[in-house]
Design a protein around this motif. Structure first.
Motif, mmCIF file in Angstrom:
data_model
loop_
_atom_site.group_PDB
_atom_site.id
_atom_site.type_symbol
_atom_site.label_atom_id
_atom_site.label_comp_id
_atom_site.label_asym_id
_atom_site.label_seq_id
_atom_site.Cartn_x
_atom_site.Cartn_y
_atom_site.Cartn_z
ATOM 1 N N UNK A 1 5.074 5.705 17.212
ATOM 2 C CA UNK A 1 4.535 4.725 16.957
ATOM 3 C C UNK A 1 4.873 5.222 14.936
ATOM 4 N N UNK A 2 5.341 4.741 14.332
ATOM 5 C CA UNK A 2 5.763 5.027 12.758
ATOM 6 C C UNK A 2 3.903 5.077 12.206
ATOM 7 N N UNK A 3 3.209 4.536 12.240
ATOM 8 C CA UNK A 3 1.681 5.500 11.791
ATOM 9 C C UNK A 3 0.468 5.566 12.718
ATOM 10 N N UNK A 4 -0.106 6.353 12.682
ATOM 11 C CA UNK A 4 -0.993 6.438 13.120
ATOM 12 C C UNK A 4 -2.232 5.810 12.750
ATOM 13 N N UNK A 5 -3.011 5.100 12.907
ATOM 14 C CA UNK A 5 -3.869 4.805 12.017
ATOM 15 C C UNK A 5 -4.991 4.049 13.333
ATOM 16 N N UNK A 6 -6.337 5.068 12.936
ATOM 17 C CA UNK A 6 -7.487 4.459 13.679
ATOM 18 C C UNK A 6 -8.120 3.725 13.093
ATOM 19 N N UNK A 7 -8.694 2.552 13.603
ATOM 20 C CA UNK A 7 -9.308 1.867 13.154
ATOM 21 C C UNK A 7 -10.151 1.051 11.741
ATOM 22 N N UNK A 8 -10.437 2.842 11.688
ATOM 23 C CA UNK A 8 -11.598 3.370 10.462
ATOM 24 C C UNK A 8 -10.723 3.123 9.234
ATOM 25 N N UNK A 9 -9.672 3.935 9.516
ATOM 26 C CA UNK A 9 -8.536 3.738 7.774
ATOM 27 C C UNK A 9 -8.293 2.242 7.417
ATOM 28 N N UNK A 10 -7.810 0.985 8.728
ATOM 29 C CA UNK A 10 -6.957 -0.065 7.896
ATOM 30 C C UNK A 10 -8.204 -0.703 6.646
ATOM 31 N N UNK A 11 -9.485 -0.553 6.794
ATOM 32 C CA UNK A 11 -9.811 -0.706 5.707
ATOM 33 C C UNK A 11 -9.259 -1.221 4.524
ATOM 34 N N UNK A 12 -9.227 0.630 4.298
ATOM 35 C CA UNK A 12 -8.177 1.168 3.295
ATOM 36 C C UNK A 12 -6.821 0.892 3.199
ATOM 37 N N UNK A 13 -6.093 0.423 4.167
ATOM 38 C CA UNK A 13 -4.977 0.738 4.238
ATOM 39 C C UNK A 13 -4.171 -0.713 3.801
ATOM 40 N N UNK A 14 -4.725 -1.888 4.063
ATOM 41 C CA UNK A 14 -4.549 -2.544 4.356
ATOM 42 C C UNK A 14 -4.772 -3.973 3.380
#
Length: 254
Positions: free
Chosen positions: A219-232
């Motif tokens: 994986x290039x980016x390790x993203x827990x579900x909670x961070x996806x709100x901020x990331x995207x």
């Protein structure tokens, strides 16, 4: 990175995410070396967790980084994973010039120059290994800013773009670049963050990170579900609303 069979160095692992991630990786069958400035904490960690190794390092000091890198490589020549965990977060008010400059400079030195120095010190060794990983640590705030921490947001955005660019430069080598993007996690990074209802419990965060690495080693980016709100937020088309929600504003920024 594979979830097991590595030799991992994690500077900035005497507490918080760094320490819990170190322990979790050790439990998965990795040799783990933690780094930090406080020798008393390093001694406590090695005493309480047999099999964990420790090296004194201050990533704000180029000399300390070089010395620690030499020690780690000499004592653990199988080293193949570097996780640039060390970081600080400061509340700043840029409307009052006398109140932010020293904090901003300290944040840039720790959060941006620190990882750059670490990568520079280890890159040749990592390139000599048959399967190596540099794991940088950015933040959900690299993508959605928190109003009270401008320098932190900026350094983490820089880490994201540094990770993207290093991945391009290291393509075709044995070194992979992976970016860990935490949301707010219940640590002492900011006063009161450990008790915040908004922060993700530390054990839950680390467990999800370990599961993600195990499921997708490349994986290039390790993203827990909670961070996806901020990331995207920008990709979803609701960036302004996301910024407002994070900063407890109305959608117009008031």
């Amino acid at each position: 990175m594979n979830i097991t069979g590595n030799t991992v160095f994690i500077p900035g692992a005497t507490s918080g995410i760094g320490l819990d991630l170190a322990l979790a990786l050790h439990a998965k069958g990795n040799e783990v070396v933690v780094g930090g400035r406080r020798t008393d904490l390093l001694a406590q960690i090695t005493a309480e967790h047999p099999g964990i190794h420790a090296v004194e390092i201050d990533t704000t000091s180029p000399e300390s980084v070089q010395r620690a890198a030499g020690q780690v490589i000499a004592e653990h020549p199988e080293l193949n994973v570097l996780i640039t965990m060390a970081g600080i977060m400061r509340i700043e008010d840029w409307t009052k010039p006398e109140g932010f400059l020293a904090s901003a400079e300290e944040t840039v030195t720790t959060n941006l120059l620190g990882p750059i120095r670490l990568i520079a010190a280890f890159i040749e060794h990592l390139r000599s290994r048959p399967d190596a990983t540099i794991m940088t640590v950015s933040s959900g705030l690299a993508f959605t800013p928190l109003r009270i921490t401008p320098s932190y947001n900026a350094t983490k955005a820089a880490i994201h773009m540094l990770s993207e660019t290093l991945r391009l430069q290291l393509a075709g080598t044995t070194v992979k670049v992976s970016e860990l993007e935490p949301p707010s996690v219940a640590t002492d990074l900011l006063p009161g963050q450990r008790e915040s209802s908004f922060a993700m419990p530390l054990e839950e965060f680390v467990a999800e990170v370990i599961a993600l690495i195990e499921a997708e080693p490349d994986a290039r980016e390790i993203q827990v579900e909670r961070v996806k709100f901020l990331r995207y937020g920008e990709a979803r088309g609701d960036y302004d609303e996301t910024v407002a929600a994070v900063n407890h504003l109305d959608p117009h920024g008031n």
